[in-house]
Design an enzyme around this catalytic site. Structure first.
Site, PDB file in Angstrom:
ATOM      1  N   ASP A 197       0.913  -1.046  -0.090  1.00 47.00           N
ATOM      2  CA  ASP A 197       0.137   0.029   0.000  1.00 47.00           C
ATOM      3  C   ASP A 197       1.093   1.198   0.148  1.00 47.00           C
ATOM      4  OD1 ASP A 197      -2.879   1.113   0.700  1.00 47.00           O
ATOM      5  OD2 ASP A 197      -1.634   2.017   2.090  1.00 47.00           O
ATOM      6  N   GLU A 238       0.995  -0.395  -4.926  1.00 42.45           N
ATOM      7  CA  GLU A 238       0.218   0.791  -5.392  1.00 42.45           C
ATOM      8  C   GLU A 238       1.085   2.013  -5.419  1.00 42.45           C
ATOM      9  OE1 GLU A 238      -3.341   3.209  -3.440  1.00 42.45           O
ATOM     10  OE2 GLU A 238      -1.840   2.366  -1.872  1.00 42.45           O
TER      11      GLU A 238
END
Length: 529
Positions: free
Chosen positions: A206, A268
């Site tokens: 993330d 990401e």
């Protein structure tokens, strides 16, 4: 290593990844929230669908301010989701069905409830003080910089106990770790090993571009039209994202993952088009798959625009960079809302026939739409700032029983709109449904080497028509997509229809030009003229 062994080690290059948002997938204990045992009970569905790898959202111990993205223990499971023993069972059962399990990993920050942060904020001379980013006020008793967080609020939180601010790129309950501290880097690498030793097949990192910040804390520029913007995105994150040293840090993570054969590191990466390619690695490998957000963020779903972003993306890839395609995510509105119901089938054909890996978001295979969530039941903290994500995170509808099969209790969020006709059971029995198209496309990718390993060759694109070809040796497949409301005749094509969005043209012989129906996507095994 043989060619076959190398391909098996790099299974992710052609994989179909399926994102599970744990709170919303399946409840097993009647508390209205999804959990690990619920996911286990739905593995037969994912196997039937043709999924190669499950991307599992955070299930770590958490204060649950941000649906699990605020982690209070990286090496335990939150009771909301189950136990470590249950997680180990999930890994075992996923593998038994021939699938992989990728877990969401959130290294950028922790919860304020994490023991590391509790120690860090205890005093300025605590041994873990430098594990987070603490700074004294500027002259005038102001914040250390003008940076803003993802809610467009000040990114610095004053801690009255020690008289210093801590930095948070996301919510104030999510303080950023200081990755310039080698102890932090080692601790996070140990966490990766903890889960790799339990058998996970990799990680989705993330906020992978946000791990380092400018050491000088230089102010970021203000846009002149800030007052007119909603939300007020009045600063470019020049000094708080995509900083020098980030690739080297990711390469350290990659080294850990690579020490376990056959594992993968996804990430990401919200950066500019000019910068994304470097996240595959520079001097040494970094991410196997930096996420490609081009289709996800596209504002104009038309043939010329889609063709352009595909071409720009593929031409910017490094020589060995594997492409990947996302149509949905837990952070953006549902695919149906973004592109319209008429384009859903064509979008599926597009994603499944482009080269590389495909990532789909739970429920997009059913054509789920955003839900209307009453203010009083919203759980996403970003709703307070006007851009909550609850509408695209509602429970998965499985059948027409109570609560659409998600739970025996009232779900923590309302169910999806039109779930009575967009649930799994209903669509599974409809041979022309979007769900069955997804399954057929997954099966086709599994059976056709040309779709997994073939060369991508763009074709003529004009008006509402988008075309390309996939070639492997003497075998080629033509993909044609009609983005418009009128039929299109493509002259010169001959061959046999492999698959069409109508799911009724398979095997049809084309002898004198191909007629595409409105919004149709079609795969043609072409013969010579």
């Amino acid at each position: 290593m043989s060619e076959r062994s190398a391909m098996e080690q790099e299974w992710w290059r052609t994989a179909l990844f399926y994102q599970v948002f744990p709170l919303s997938f399946q409840d097993s204990n009647g508390d209205g929230r999804g959990d690990i045992r619920g996911i286990i009970s739905r593995l037969p569905y994912l196997e039937w669908l043709g999924v190669d790898a499950i991307w599992l959202g955070p299930v770590y111990r958490s204060s649950m301010v941000d649906s699990g993205y605020d982690i209070s223990d990286f090496c335990d499971i939150d009771p909301v989701f189950g136990t470590l023993a249950g997680f180990d069972d999930l890994v075992s059962q996923v593998h038994a069905r021939g699938m992989k399990l990728i877990i969401d990993f959130v290294p950028n920050h922790t919860s304020v409830e994490h023991p590391w942060f509790k120690e860090s904020r205890a005093s300025r001379d605590n041994s873990k003080r430098d594990w987070y980013i603490w700074r004294s006020p500027r002259p005038g008793n102001t914040a250390p910089s003008n940076w803003i967080d993802n809610t467009w609020q000040p990114a610095w939180e004053l801690d009255p106990r020690t008289g210093q601010y801590y930095y948070h790129r996301f919510l104030r309950q999510q303080p950023d770790l200081n990755f310039r501290n080698p102890d932090v880097r080692r601790a996070i690498q140990d966490v990766l090993r903890f889960w790799l030793d339990r058998g996970v097949d990799g990680f989705r990192l993330d906020a992978a571009a946000d791990l380092l910040e400018d050491e000088l804390l230089r102010d970021e520029p203000r846009e002149d039209d800030a007052a007119q913007q909603k939300p007020p995105a009045w600063k470019d994150h020049i000094f708080s994202t995509d900083r020098p040293g980030t690739i080297e840090l990711l390469s350290e993570f990659r080294s850990v993952v690579d020490s376990y054969p056959g594992r993968v590191l996804l990430g990401e990466v919200n950066v500019t088009k000019a910068n994304f390619a470097k996240y595959y690695g520079l001097e040494r490998p970094a991410l196997n798959l930096p996420f490609n957000f081009e289709l996800l963020n596209l504002k104009n779903w038309s043939a010329p625009h889609v063709s352009a972003v595909i071409d720009q993306y593929l031409t910017q890839l490094p020589p060995d960079g594997c492409p990947n395609w996302l149509l949905g995510s837990h952070d953006v509105p549902r695919l149906r809302q973004r592109i319209g119901s008429e384009h859903l089938q064509g979008a599926a054909v597009l994603a499944f026939t482009l080269p590389g890996a495909v990532l789909i978001y739970y429920g997009d295979e059913l054509g789920l739409d955003n839900a209307e969530i009453p203010q009083e039941v919203m759980v996403d903290p970003y709703a307070e700032f006007g851009f909550g994500r609850d509408p695209q995170r509602v429970p998965m509808p499985w059948d027409n029983s109570a609560n659409f099969g998600f739970s025996t209790a009232t779900p923590y969020l309302p169910c999806a709109p039109e779930a009575s006709s967009r649930n799994m059971d209903y669509q599974k029995r409809d041979h022309r449904s979007l769900l069955n198209l997804y399954r057929r496309l997954a099966e086709l990718r599994g059976n056709q080497n040309v779709l997994r390993h073939g060369t991508y060759i763009p074709g003529p694109c004009y008006g509402h028509l988008l075309q390309f070809r996939r070639e492997l040796g003497s075998h080629s497949l033509n993909v044609a997509l009609n983005f418009g409301p009128d039929p299109i005749l493509i002259e010169g094509h001959q061959g046999k229809v492999v698959l069409s969005t109508s799911l009724e043209r398979q095997g049809e012989t084309i002898t004198d030009g191909l007629l595409l129906q409105p919004y149709e996507g079609l795969i043609l095994e072409q013969t010579s003229n």
